[in-house]
Design a protein around this motif. Structure first.
Motif, PDB file in Angstrom:
ATOM      1  N   THR A  24      -2.104  -0.221 -10.296  1.00 17.71           N
ATOM      2  CA  THR A  24      -2.618   0.171  -8.975  1.00 17.71           C
ATOM      3  C   THR A  24      -2.312  -0.890  -7.924  1.00 17.71           C
ATOM      4  N   SER A  25      -2.249  -2.146  -8.317  1.00 18.68           N
ATOM      5  CA  SER A  25      -1.940  -3.194  -7.343  1.00 18.68           C
ATOM      6  C   SER A  25      -0.509  -3.082  -6.810  1.00 18.68           C
ATOM      7  N   SER A  26       0.350  -2.355  -7.505  1.00 18.96           N
ATOM      8  CA  SER A  26       1.720  -2.139  -7.020  1.00 18.96           C
ATOM      9  C   SER A  26       1.729  -1.322  -5.735  1.00 18.96           C
ATOM     10  N   PHE A  27       0.664  -0.562  -5.482  1.00 18.34           N
ATOM     11  CA  PHE A  27       0.608   0.327  -4.326  1.00 18.34           C
ATOM     12  C   PHE A  27      -0.333  -0.177  -3.240  1.00 18.34           C
ATOM     13  N   MET A  28      -0.884  -1.361  -3.426  1.00 19.15           N
ATOM     14  CA  MET A  28      -1.833  -1.898  -2.452  1.00 19.15           C
ATOM     15  C   MET A  28      -1.129  -2.826  -1.479  1.00 19.15           C
ATOM     16  N   THR A  29      -1.649  -2.876  -0.253  1.00 19.05           N
ATOM     17  CA  THR A  29      -1.127  -3.799   0.744  1.00 19.05           C
ATOM     18  C   THR A  29      -2.270  -4.685   1.233  1.00 19.05           C
ATOM     19  N   THR A  30      -1.922  -5.835   1.748  1.00 21.35           N
ATOM     20  CA  THR A  30      -2.903  -6.763   2.294  1.00 21.35           C
ATOM     21  C   THR A  30      -2.955  -6.581   3.801  1.00 21.35           C
ATOM     22  N   MET A  31      -4.164  -6.612   4.343  1.00 19.35           N
ATOM     23  CA  MET A  31      -4.329  -6.448   5.785  1.00 19.35           C
ATOM     24  C   MET A  31      -5.279  -7.526   6.289  1.00 19.35           C
ATOM     25  N   SER A  32      -4.882  -8.195   7.370  1.00 19.18           N
ATOM     26  CA  SER A  32      -5.746  -9.201   7.994  1.00 19.18           C
ATOM     27  C   SER A  32      -6.474  -8.559   9.165  1.00 19.18           C
ATOM     28  N   VAL A  33      -7.713  -8.961   9.361  1.00 21.53           N
ATOM     29  CA  VAL A  33      -8.518  -8.446  10.465  1.00 21.53           C
ATOM     30  C   VAL A  33      -9.083  -9.633  11.226  1.00 21.53           C
ATOM     31  N   GLN A  34      -8.975  -9.578  12.545  1.00 20.84           N
ATOM     32  CA  GLN A  34      -9.535 -10.630  13.376  1.00 20.84           C
ATOM     33  C   GLN A  34     -10.555 -10.002  14.311  1.00 20.84           C
ATOM     34  N   VAL A  35     -11.604 -10.750  14.620  1.00 16.30           N
ATOM     35  CA  VAL A  35     -12.654 -10.268  15.508  1.00 16.30           C
ATOM     36  C   VAL A  35     -12.791 -11.254  16.665  1.00 16.30           C
TER      37      VAL A  35
END
Length: 52
Positions: A6-17
């Protein structure tokens, strides 16, 4: 190393506030970048944030 997981299909996303003051300070820069990329609606949204 294993096969497809499943990690093959995951992406990382950064969020800033940012708070209102930070958004107001960043708005002119964001508007300029948006216009350079041809994203006029995004630029107008940033313009509104600089006026708030």
């Amino acid at each position: 190393m294993g096969g497809v997981t499943t990690s093959s299909f995951m992406t990382t996303m950064s969020v800033q506030v940012v708070d209102r003051n930070g958004a107001r300070q960043l708005a002119p820069i964001a508007a300029r970048l948006a216009r350079m990329e041809g994203l006029e609606a995004h630029a107008r949204a940033a313009d509104l944030r600089s006026e708030a």
